[in-house]
Scaffold this active site. Structure first.
Site, PDB file in Angstrom:
ATOM      1  N   LYS A   1       0.834  -1.210   0.000  1.00  0.00           N
ATOM      2  CA  LYS A   1       0.000   0.000   0.000  1.00  0.00           C
ATOM      3  C   LYS A   1       0.869   1.260   0.000  1.00  0.00           C
ATOM      4  O   LYS A   1       0.672   2.163  -0.800  1.00  0.00           O
ATOM      5  CB  LYS A   1      -0.923   0.029   1.238  1.00  0.00           C
TER       6      LYS A   1
ATOM      7  N   ARG B   1      -9.947   0.560   8.279  1.00  0.00           N
ATOM      8  CA  ARG B   1      -9.492  -0.779   8.639  1.00  0.00           C
ATOM      9  C   ARG B   1     -10.536  -1.562   9.401  1.00  0.00           C
ATOM     10  O   ARG B   1     -10.284  -2.715   9.766  1.00  0.00           O
ATOM     11  CB  ARG B   1      -8.278  -0.631   9.566  1.00  0.00           C
TER      12      ARG B   1
ATOM     13  N   ARG C   1      11.821  -5.398   5.009  1.00  0.00           N
ATOM     14  CA  ARG C   1      11.558  -3.969   4.775  1.00  0.00           C
ATOM     15  C   ARG C   1      12.509  -3.101   5.602  1.00  0.00           C
ATOM     16  O   ARG C   1      12.815  -3.397   6.752  1.00  0.00           O
ATOM     17  CB  ARG C   1      10.120  -3.623   5.157  1.00  0.00           C
TER      18      ARG C   1
ATOM     19  N   ARG D   1      11.178  -1.150  11.140  1.00  0.00           N
ATOM     20  CA  ARG D   1      10.057  -0.685  11.950  1.00  0.00           C
ATOM     21  C   ARG D   1       9.903  -1.579  13.178  1.00  0.00           C
ATOM     22  O   ARG D   1      10.106  -2.790  13.088  1.00  0.00           O
ATOM     23  CB  ARG D   1       8.773  -0.731  11.106  1.00  0.00           C
TER      24      ARG D   1
ATOM     25  N   ARG E   1      -0.416  -8.934  13.337  1.00  0.00           N
ATOM     26  CA  ARG E   1      -1.041  -7.933  12.448  1.00  0.00           C
ATOM     27  C   ARG E   1      -1.831  -8.619  11.333  1.00  0.00           C
ATOM     28  O   ARG E   1      -2.884  -8.138  10.941  1.00  0.00           O
ATOM     29  CB  ARG E   1       0.050  -7.016  11.852  1.00  0.00           C
TER      30      ARG E   1
END
Ligand code: AP5
Ligand code: MG
Ligand code: ZN
Length: 215
Positions: free
Chosen positions: A13, A88, A127, A160, A171
Site C-alpha cells: 500500500k 481498517r 523492509r 520498523r 497484524r
C-alpha cells in the site's frame, strides 16, 4: 482521484501510494505514518497509540477517525487523496462515508492488493524504512542505491518496531478478523478493484494505473 488502498500488512500500500502521489500530485494519507510521527514526537495521541501498535493491534476507531477527518479538510485534499491503511474496520468505513458526504465528495475507487501470507512475511521482515521521510525499501526487492541510506533524502534506514515476525503474524490475524470484511463492503458498493499484488512493484503500479483509467 479519491482513492482507498486496501490490503494486508506488507501488501505494498505504502509503496504504491508513494508512486501514485508523484503521478497524480495528490496527497497520501497514511494513518500508520501519522501515528508513527505522533509516537516519535511523544504527543498525547502518540502515547495512547504506542501500546496498540507495538502489540500489532489496531488503535481505537475514534482516534483514527478523528485523524482522517481533520486531514481531509486540508486544502491539498481538494483535488483528491490516497488513503493508505484507512479504513481498517467497518465503523471506520461508515465514518469515512459520512465524512465524505458532509464534504460533498465521493470515492472513485477502492484498490485491493492481494498477496500470499508467506510473501507478506518475507516483505515485512526485509523492509527498511527511512527514519527521516518514512519512505520504504526492501533489502532484496527494492534495495536503496547506497546500503542503509534513503535514496530520497539521505536519511538512515531502520527496521520498523512492528516488523518482527511475531508482531507481523499478529497484524495479519488482525487484518483477517477486522479489515478483510471491507473487501466485500466495497465490492457491494461497486467500488472495488482487486489486483494481483504478487507481481513486481512496477508491474503492480501499471495494473493499478490501467484499472484507475477505467473509473
Ligand atoms: P500501517 O503503517 O498502516 O501498517 P500496515 O497496514 O501493517 O501496512 P504496512 O505499512 O506494514 O504495509 P504496506 O502495505 O504499506 O507495504 P509496503 O508498501 O511498505 O499501520 C501500522 C499500525 O498502525 C497498525 O498495526 C495499527 O496499530 C496502527 N494503525 C494504522 N492505521 C490504523 C487504522 N486505520 N486503524 C487502527 N489502527 C491503525 O511494502 C512492504 C515491503 O514490501 C517493503 O519493503 C516494500 O519495498 C516491499 N514491496 C512492496 N511491494 C512489493 C512487490 N510488489 N514485490 C516485492 N516487494 C514489494
Ligand atoms: Mg504502509
Ligand atoms: Zn528518506
Amino acid at each position: 482521484m479519491k482513492l482507498i488502498l486496501l490490503g494486508p500488512p506488507g501488501a505494498g500500500k505504502g509503496t504504491q501510494a508513494t508512486m501514485l502521489t508523484e503521478k497524480f500530485g495528490i496527497p497520501q494519507i497514511s494513518t500508520g505514518d501519522i501515528l508513527r510521527a505522533a509516537v516519535k514526537e511523544g504527543t498525547p495521541m502518540g502515547l495512547k497509540a504506542k501500546s496498540f501498535m507495538d502489540a500489532g493491534g489496531l488503535v481505537p476507531d475514534e482516534v483514527v477517525i478523528g485523524i482522517v477527518k481533520e486531514r481531509l479538510q486540508k486544502p491539498d485534499c481538494d483535488t483528491g487523496f490516497i488513503l493508505d491503511g484507512f479504513p481498517r474496520t467497518v465503523p471506520q468505513a461508515d465514518a469515512l462515508s459520512d465524512n465524505l458526504k458532509d464534504l460533498g465528495k465521493e470515492l472513485d475507487a477502492v484498490v485491493s492488493l492481494e498477496v500470499d501470507v508467506e510473501a507478506l512475511v518475507e516483505r515485512l521482515t526485509g523492509r527498511r524504512t527511512c527514519k527521516e521521510c518514512g519512505r520504504g525499501f526492501h533489502i532484496s526487492f527494492d534495495p536503496p542505491k547506497v546500503d542503509a541510506v534513503c535514496d530520497a533524502c539521505g536519511g538512515e534506514l531502520i527496521q520498523r518496531d512492528d516488523d518482527k515476525e511475531e508482531t507481523i503474524r499478529k497484524r495479519l490475524d488482525v487484518y483477517n478478523e477486522q479489515t478483510s470484511p471491507l473487501v466485500d463492503y466495497y465490492a457491494d458498493a461497486g467500488l472495488l478493484q482487486a489486483l494481483d499484488g504478487m507481481q513486481q512493484i512496477d508491474v503492480v503500479q501499471k495494473q493499478m494505473l490501467d484499472a484507475l483509467q477505467a473509473v
